[in-house]
Scaffold this active site. Structure first.
Site, PDB file in Angstrom:
ATOM      1  N   ASP A  61      -5.703  -4.519  -5.881  1.00 41.22           N
ATOM      2  CA  ASP A  61      -6.243  -4.605  -4.535  1.00 41.22           C
ATOM      3  C   ASP A  61      -5.289  -5.457  -3.708  1.00 41.22           C
ATOM      4  O   ASP A  61      -5.039  -6.618  -4.030  1.00 41.22           O
ATOM      5  CB  ASP A  61      -7.636  -5.239  -4.586  1.00 41.22           C
ATOM      6  CG  ASP A  61      -8.372  -5.156  -3.255  1.00 41.22           C
ATOM      7  OD1 ASP A  61      -7.699  -5.166  -2.202  1.00 41.22           O
ATOM      8  OD2 ASP A  61      -9.613  -5.083  -3.273  1.00 41.22           O
TER       9      ASP A  61
ATOM     10  N   CYS B 199       0.876  -1.179   0.000  1.00 40.41           N
ATOM     11  CA  CYS B 199       0.000   0.000   0.000  1.00 40.41           C
ATOM     12  C   CYS B 199       0.909   1.222   0.000  1.00 40.41           C
ATOM     13  O   CYS B 199       1.149   1.829   1.049  1.00 40.41           O
ATOM     14  CB  CYS B 199      -0.928  -0.004   1.208  1.00 40.41           C
ATOM     15  SG  CYS B 199      -1.833  -1.561   1.462  1.00 40.41           S
ATOM     16  N   CYS B 200       1.432   1.593  -1.164  1.00 39.20           N
ATOM     17  CA  CYS B 200       2.607   2.462  -1.227  1.00 39.20           C
ATOM     18  C   CYS B 200       2.318   3.955  -1.122  1.00 39.20           C
ATOM     19  O   CYS B 200       3.154   4.710  -0.619  1.00 39.20           O
ATOM     20  CB  CYS B 200       3.382   2.194  -2.499  1.00 39.20           C
ATOM     21  SG  CYS B 200       2.502   2.636  -4.025  1.00 39.20           S
TER      22      CYS B 200
ATOM     23  N   PRO C 177       1.333   7.727  -0.125  1.00 38.07           N
ATOM     24  CA  PRO C 177       1.815   8.658  -1.144  1.00 38.07           C
ATOM     25  C   PRO C 177       3.266   8.490  -1.548  1.00 38.07           C
ATOM     26  O   PRO C 177       3.764   9.244  -2.382  1.00 38.07           O
ATOM     27  CB  PRO C 177       1.609  10.018  -0.474  1.00 38.07           C
ATOM     28  CG  PRO C 177       1.769   9.748   0.970  1.00 38.07           C
ATOM     29  CD  PRO C 177       1.203   8.381   1.200  1.00 38.07           C
TER      30      PRO C 177
ATOM     31  N   SER D  92       6.405   8.068   0.478  1.00 38.51           N
ATOM     32  CA  SER D  92       7.608   8.395   1.250  1.00 38.51           C
ATOM     33  C   SER D  92       8.343   7.137   1.703  1.00 38.51           C
ATOM     34  O   SER D  92       9.579   7.087   1.675  1.00 38.51           O
ATOM     35  CB  SER D  92       7.243   9.270   2.456  1.00 38.51           C
ATOM     36  OG  SER D  92       6.306   8.626   3.285  1.00 38.51           O
ATOM     37  N   LYS D  93       7.608   6.107   2.122  1.00 34.67           N
ATOM     38  CA  LYS D  93       8.260   4.861   2.532  1.00 34.67           C
ATOM     39  C   LYS D  93       8.854   4.145   1.330  1.00 34.67           C
ATOM     40  O   LYS D  93       9.904   3.495   1.435  1.00 34.67           O
ATOM     41  CB  LYS D  93       7.259   3.965   3.261  1.00 34.67           C
ATOM     42  CG  LYS D  93       6.692   4.573   4.540  1.00 34.67           C
ATOM     43  CD  LYS D  93       5.681   3.645   5.185  1.00 34.67           C
ATOM     44  CE  LYS D  93       4.943   4.323   6.332  1.00 34.67           C
ATOM     45  NZ  LYS D  93       4.056   5.412   5.853  1.00 34.67           N
TER      46      LYS D  93
ATOM     47  N   ASP E 158       1.745  -1.165   4.968  1.00 33.09           N
ATOM     48  CA  ASP E 158       1.319   0.043   5.689  1.00 33.09           C
ATOM     49  C   ASP E 158      -0.118   0.311   5.250  1.00 33.09           C
ATOM     50  O   ASP E 158      -0.365   1.060   4.314  1.00 33.09           O
ATOM     51  CB  ASP E 158       2.246   1.205   5.354  1.00 33.09           C
ATOM     52  CG  ASP E 158       1.933   2.445   6.166  1.00 33.09           C
ATOM     53  OD1 ASP E 158       1.948   2.368   7.403  1.00 33.09           O
ATOM     54  OD2 ASP E 158       1.664   3.506   5.552  1.00 33.09           O
TER      55      ASP E 158
ATOM     56  N   CYS F 165      -1.092   4.229  11.042  1.00 34.34           N
ATOM     57  CA  CYS F 165      -0.976   5.481  11.789  1.00 34.34           C
ATOM     58  C   CYS F 165      -2.198   5.631  12.695  1.00 34.34           C
ATOM     59  O   CYS F 165      -2.730   6.721  12.894  1.00 34.34           O
ATOM     60  CB  CYS F 165      -0.820   6.680  10.858  1.00 34.34           C
ATOM     61  SG  CYS F 165      -2.089   6.823   9.592  1.00 34.34           S
TER      62      CYS F 165
END
Length: 838
Positions: free
Chosen positions: A338, A259-260, A262, A264-265, A368, A421
């Site tokens: 998905d 689940c990349c 936006p 940053s990871k 994430d 988060c």
């Protein structure tokens, strides 16, 4: 945004974006540029509204002429966001705006508008008085009753949740980029910024008491520029932990970011892959060998990072961010699928008979997952008034399905990080336990933080919960919590959001299963002055063979899709029952009038969360597979010979040694089979053949954009249609024997400020000895006529060629810079810091 001219910012429509309405495309392609006008014409707060206003004002042109917002874009179209509203009858090939105009930012703390990230210069120890009502609102009371930490720590955390979060950035590991960004940060913040104790490449604002920082506009100007040049990534401190927990990465590792967006990871993982490849190259061949290969060190190890997201617009955002990091994105593949039903990937036997068919497993996986996000209240304080446990209850079954699928994709001996988060145990410990409890005993282990972060002893966290309670869906009104499913009143048990998998295990069951939930990590604002965050690091045993089932549910080795009810159709590994999928994932009716992405039939395409398309993309056909350019019909006959002769690319070691440049690895240049525009991408060698057949997977982007064929642009020199993408400028400058110009710093700065100069100006520079390489741009070796077409321009003092190389074009009358304004302005700042007099 792909490049910039005097007229404005330009983006080339990709095959995946083909078929969209112009207004929708503009909102995605120019997401970070809308709202940056110095006239504050567009606020930037609502991208869709800004895109609509820009189209209405005539500021959006397609292939040199204005088009309405409902115009449908096609692959290869060049969309331009003009610098100002043009007069009627004007042409996009010229514009009366002063070149090099500096525009101010309206994002993240600049000016009067408050963006998504608000940073503070106050130290952690100065706790302001907290509104007493915030100490007893539903959010505060829920987590107080869940006992996620001590009462004293929770009270301190509530105080910090009412304050803005400190600015934090992560610097690129490319030495020259890191040094340049660190120097500028010190100049802007003085003693108010320092490195994180547990990650040396990360910096954060800690205090304003010992040194005054520059104004917010100057800081934001630098942040925008440095991110455009790949020197740093603005990233929350807690967000840096999941990739760090996957260390060490080896150069050969296959890494999956499920689940990349936006992104940053994803960028941090790319940096880690590059760093591992650089270390391996250094150990095997020495530093001199790395320098001789220019910017090619990321391809040494041959690893792959597959970054996936559920929504095409979010995939596009990740792609645009990754391209700013130049060669770091060589091992990157971006897909749209998905995560709950991510298809099985297989490496196929090559056409020459080499290799063998086998399933691709991943050595490292980051999940994430989408969540309620109540750990982000410091940057999004408006969420607190709307807080409800219902969101977490809706997300829970989706998160369980994602984690189960991630565990199936993990290679034996691999490591997986599950993170959110969110502070809510329903999205955290409950998901981890539900995904692991049915797996064979000993197959997976929740690794203790002390082992995972052994070299980062100064890090703080709260241990995971072994027990928690499940809230009533309307907790904010009645504050009811339940320890067991049997405690839930019958009138709300049936048909409610409460599920059996949300409840904690009893002490004896937890002990018998060996699932150590206390090894999970929960971070609060009291830990390093960040936000709220959760992560669990799961290792897979290297000694246990792969099992064909998970929790007794049969699996199959083929791909599948979700129907409108959320049922898994034939062929997928992870089984999700229809009742486990909340209404927010249901698919509304799609009509023939619905705008759609790509070439999919809109009547067969469902929508997902946030009203985005391509939840169920059409299966890629052989025409959408990627091929090495040497195996592509158009590429082999036309593109490759043209590129080789025009740019002087040495394709053999002997040619490179004779010309004293790096060999260009042509076998790593790929093109999509159905791409009529022939966009050429440079990619890691280990995944060239894996992309030749992408069965069941929609590949949005791969590798580093290198060349683009400008056939749709009337103003581009027609005989030499290839534009050098800015992301590849540094790499190509180390390989090309033609079309490379190097100027004295003061003259280079003059061109950057003007963005375009008359063609005769190059001859004047050559005559005064301020320009090197003009002979490589001549039409003939003994002639005096400059050949129109793409060109690379850099400073003669930029020996590393990492920062000060820009893509440009020579036309019949001018030489014009094509790099984004942020890149240009950052180059000017670096030249000024080097002491050039302009």
């Amino acid at each position: 945004m792909d490049f910039e001219t005097l007229t404005g910012l330009c983006a080339v429509v990709t095959e995946e974006a083909s078929g969209q309405r112009l207004q929708r495309y503009v909102a995605q392609a120019f997401r970070t540029d809308l709202g940056r006008s110095s006239s504050n014409q567009y606020s930037g707060a609502n991208r869709k509204h800004d895109a609509h206003a820009a189209c209405q004002d005539g500021k959006v042109w397609v292939n040199g002429k204005p088009e309405p917002g409902n115009h449908v874009v096609s692959s290869g179209d060049v969309v331009t966001l003009l610098n100002s509203i043009p007069p009627k009858g004007s042409s996009t090939t010229r514009h009366d705006e002063a070149p090099g105009t500096v525009r101010t930012s309206s994002i993240e703390g600049a000016g009067e508008s408050q963006g998504r990230m608000v940073y503070s210069m106050s130290p952690v120890r100065d706790l302001p008085a907290c509104d007493s009502s915030l100490l007893h609102d539903p959010f505060a009371e829920y987590y107080r009753q869940q006992a996620i930490c001590s009462e004293a720590d929770w009270k301190r955390s509530l105080h910090l949740f009412s304050r803005p979060m400190g600015l934090s950035v992560r610097l690129s590991q490319t030495p020259t980029k890191c040094a340049s960004a660190a120097s500028t940060l010190r100049g802007l913040f003085g003693n108010s910024i320092s490195q994180l104790r547990w990650l040396s490449s990360a910096w954060h604002v800690v205090s304003s008491s010992e040194g005054a920082a520059s104004d917010a506009a100057s800081i934001n100007r630098f942040l925008l520029q440095a991110q455009a040049t790949g020197e740093l990534c603005q990233q929350e401190k807690n967000s840096m932990l999941p990739p760090l927990a996957l260390a060490p990465l080896q150069p050969h590792h296959n890494v999956l970011d499920l689940c990349c967006a936006p992104g940053s990871k994803t960028l941090q993982l790319l940096d880690m892959l590059r760093d591992s490849s650089t270390r391996e190259a250094s150990e095997s061949a020495g530093q001199s060998a790395i320098r001789q290969t220019g910017n090619l060190s990321p391809v040494v190890g041959g690893g792959m990072l597959l970054a996936n997201d559920f929504e095409l617009p979010r995939c596009e955002r990740t792609r645009l961010r990754a391209q700013c990091f130049d060669a770091d994105c060589i091992p990157l593949v971006i897909t749209c699928a998905d995560a709950r039903t991510f298809p099985e990937l297989r490496a196929h036997q090559r056409e020459d008979g080499s290799g063998a068919d086998h399933e691709i497993k991943f050595h490292r996986i980051l999940a994430d997952v989408p969540c309620g996000g109540d750990g982000t209240l410091r940057k999004s304080p408006e969420k607190r008034a709307k807080w409800s446990p219902r969101t977490a209850m809706q997300n829970h079954p989706i998160q369980v399905a994602i984690l189960r699928r991630a565990l199936e994709l993990l290679a034996p001996g691999g490591r997986l990080v599950y993170s959110t988060c969110s502070l809510n145990p329903l999205e955290d410990e409950a998901v981890v336990y539900a995904a692991l409890r049915d797996a064979p005993e000993g197959l997976h282990t929740v690794l203790p933080p002390a082992e995972v972060f052994a070299s980062h002893a100064e890090m703080g966290w709260c241990p995971g919960l072994a027990s928690w309670r499940v809230p009533h869906p309307e907790f904010q009104h009645n504050q009811n919590l339940y320890q067991r499913l049997e405690d839930v009143p019958g009138e709300i048990r049936n048909g409610s959001l409460i599920r059996e998998s949300m409840f904690p295990p009893t002490a004896d069951v937890a002990l018998e299963g060996g699932i150590r939930l206390e090894n999970c990590m929960r971070l609060l604002p009291i830990h390093d002055d960040g936000g709220g965050f959760f992560l669990a690091v799961i290792g897979k045993s290297p000694s246990i063979d792969e099992v064909p089932t998970l929790g007794g549910r049969a699996t199959a080795p083929h791909t599948g899709t979700l129907n409108a009810k959320g049922d898994i159709l034939a062929g997928m590994h992870t089984v999700v029952a229809a009742e486990d999928v909340p209404a927010l994932y249901a698919s509304p009716t799609v009509t023939d009038e619905t705008p759609y992405l790509g070439a999919s039939d809109p009547r067969k395409t469902s929508r997902g969360p946030s009203d985005c398309l391509a939840v169920e993309p059409s299966q890629p056909s052989p025409e959408s597979w990627y091929r090495p350019i040497s195996a592509h019909a158009f590429g082999k006959r036309h593109a490759l010979p043209n590129l080789q002769s025009f740019f002087g690319l040495p394709l053999t070691c002997a040619d490179a040694a004779a010309q004293q440049v790096s060999q260009f690895p042509v076998d790593q240049l790929i093109v999509r089979e159905d791409d009529e525009q022939a966009n050429l991408l440079f990619i890691s060698p280990s995944i060239v053949h894996q992309l030749e057949r992408c069965d069941g997977l929609q590949v949005v982007a791969a590798g580093m954009p290198t060349f683009h064929r400008m056939s749709a642009c009337a103003w581009w020199p027609p005989l030499q249609p290839w534009r050098v993408c800015q992301a590849a400028a540094a790499l190509l400058s180390a390989c090309c024997t033609r079309r490379v110009l190097r100027m004295l710093p003061e003259r280079f700065a003059q061109l950057l400020r003007a963005r375009a100069m008359p063609l005769h100006w190059l001859g004047e520079l050559d005559a005064e000895g301020a320009l090197y390489g003009l002979e490589s741009c001549m039409l003939t070796e003994d002639g005096e006529e400059i050949e129109p077409g793409a060109v690379l321009i850099s400073s003669s003092q930029d020996l590393e060629r990492h920062l000060l190389t820009v893509s440009a074009v020579i036309s019949a009358e001018t030489v014009m810079i094509l790099a984004h304004r942020d890149v240009v302005e950052r180059c000017l700042d670096i030249l000024g810091a080097q002491g050039s007099t302009c």
